[in-house]
Scaffold this active site. Structure first.
Site, PDB file in Angstrom:
ATOM      1  N   GLY A   1       0.829  -1.205   0.000  1.00  0.00           N
ATOM      2  CA  GLY A   1       0.000   0.000   0.000  1.00  0.00           C
ATOM      3  C   GLY A   1       0.857   1.246   0.000  1.00  0.00           C
ATOM      4  N   ASP A   2       0.565   2.149   0.948  1.00  0.00           N
ATOM      5  CA  ASP A   2       1.357   3.391   1.047  1.00  0.00           C
ATOM      6  C   ASP A   2       2.249   3.383   2.274  1.00  0.00           C
ATOM      7  OD1 ASP A   2      -0.659   3.493   2.891  1.00  0.00           O
ATOM      8  OD2 ASP A   2      -1.228   5.565   2.500  1.00  0.00           O
ATOM      9  N   GLU A   3       2.650   2.192   2.727  1.00  0.00           N
ATOM     10  CA  GLU A   3       3.482   2.048   3.921  1.00  0.00           C
ATOM     11  C   GLU A   3       4.927   1.697   3.545  1.00  0.00           C
ATOM     12  OE1 GLU A   3       0.159   0.498   7.148  1.00  0.00           O
ATOM     13  OE2 GLU A   3       1.472  -0.961   6.152  1.00  0.00           O
TER      14      GLU A   3
END
Length: 342
Positions: free
Chosen positions: A265-267
């Site tokens: 994801g955006d991690e």
């Protein structure tokens, strides 16, 4: 006779390439027999004879003359035996008028034998009839055999070298393919950073290496703010471009010894090693990451700032990898909630 023996030895032991070997052998033959021309023809199967090397009068003939039976070469190869013509003008084995045009008045042809195979023909000529005697004919036959054997070994060595090169190239291709699959298994396809599984394995190794040694490394857990809004407003292509841009900023901002990975994801996560003042160093790097990401930039044609929330933890010398990662994750969400309440 001594000259013939010496020539046979030098031809058999010539250390050069196939091309230089053929040229050397033909020059020796012409010298020994006092011929006015000579040629080495190789059998190319259905394509017929090809000229490997030619000297004197033989160099003036085109390949069609040899393949058309205008010398003894075709008959020699077909019968697989040495042939001699003392007066070519009256020899019914020879076709066409090449003998007249090029003054090929005497010919000797010998097959180049390698085992049971004739690889080609050695042929010499003279501009006068009856130029060659029985000793010349025997010499050409012997030299043809020596050339055939040496040529066969030379070609076999070169074929082996080609096979080795192909094997080497295939091995390199295999290694490149294996590396590609290894990279695919260990790297995130979108950003090229190590993926979650790779990072977790590395974090476990680092924790084990620093068991009982606190404050040696720290971990940043980074989550991009409002990433869903970027996807919804500008599309997933822009969202992917933002993730790649964020990965690039992290690589440029951090040291080569630090490990940056994308969990999904955006991690993103960052493993910070070789800390002098752990608390100060980790806080400083976290602030630098936030500042660099937040600089205005154009991503996929859209001008924006990449905002993020960062949580960090300093290893206490006891925690396992999963505990370190979980703690950093929780602190990142604490920071994110605190920002939303402002």
């Amino acid at each position: 006779m001594r000259g013939l023996v010496a020539a046979l030895a030098s031809i058999a032991e010539h250390p050069g390439t196939t091309e230089s070997f053929i040229e050397y052998a033909l020059d020796k033959v012409v010298e020994i027999t006092r011929a006015t021309g000579g040629v080495v023809l190789l059998d190319s199967g259905e394509a017929g004879l090809t000229v490997a090397c030619a000297r004197g009068q033989m160099a003036r003939l085109d390949i069609d003359a040899f393949n058309g039976g205008e010398t003894l070469a075709c008959a020699c190869l077909k019968e697989a035996t040495s042939l001699r013509s003392d007066a070519t003008g009256a020899d019914s084995r020879i076709q066409g008028d090449a003998r007249r045009r090029h003054q090929l008045h005497a010919l000797i042809a010998a097959p180049l034998r390698y085992g049971d195979t004739a690889q080609g023909v050695l042929e010499i000529c003279s501009s006068v009839t009856h130029a060659f005697d029985d000793i010349d004919a025997q010499a050409i036959a012997l030299i043809g055999n020596a050339m055939g054997a040496a040529l066969g070994r030379q070609l076999a060595l070169e074929e082996n070298a080609r096979l080795l090169r192909r094997l080497h190239d295939a091995l390199l291709d295999t290694q490149a393919t294996a590396q590609m699959y290894q990279d695919a298994a260990s790297l995130d396809a979108l950003t090229g950073l190590p993926n979650r599984a790779t990072f977790e394995a590395q974090l476990e190794a680092v924790c084990a290496a620093h068991d009982g040694q606190p404050h040696r490394f720290g971990l940043l857990f980074i989550d991009l703010d409002d990433f869903k809004e970027i996807n919804d407003t500008h599309g997933h292509a822009t969202g992917d471009a933002v993730l790649r841009a964020a990965a690039g900023v992290l690589r440029e901002t951090l040291r080569d010894t630090d490990v940056v990975a994308r969990l999904g994801g955006d991690e993103f996560v960052v493993l910070l090693s070789s800390l002098r003042d752990a608390d100060r160093d980790v806080r400083s790097v976290a602030a630098a990451v936030e500042d660099e990401l937040a600089r205005p930039r154009v991503v996929n044609g859209v001008r924006l700032r990449i905002k993020c929330s960062v949580g960090w933890v300093i290893h206490d010398g006891e925690a396992h990898a999963s505990q370190v990662l979980h703690t950093a994750d929780e602190r990142m969400y604490e920071q994110k909630r605190a920002r939303r309440q402002r």
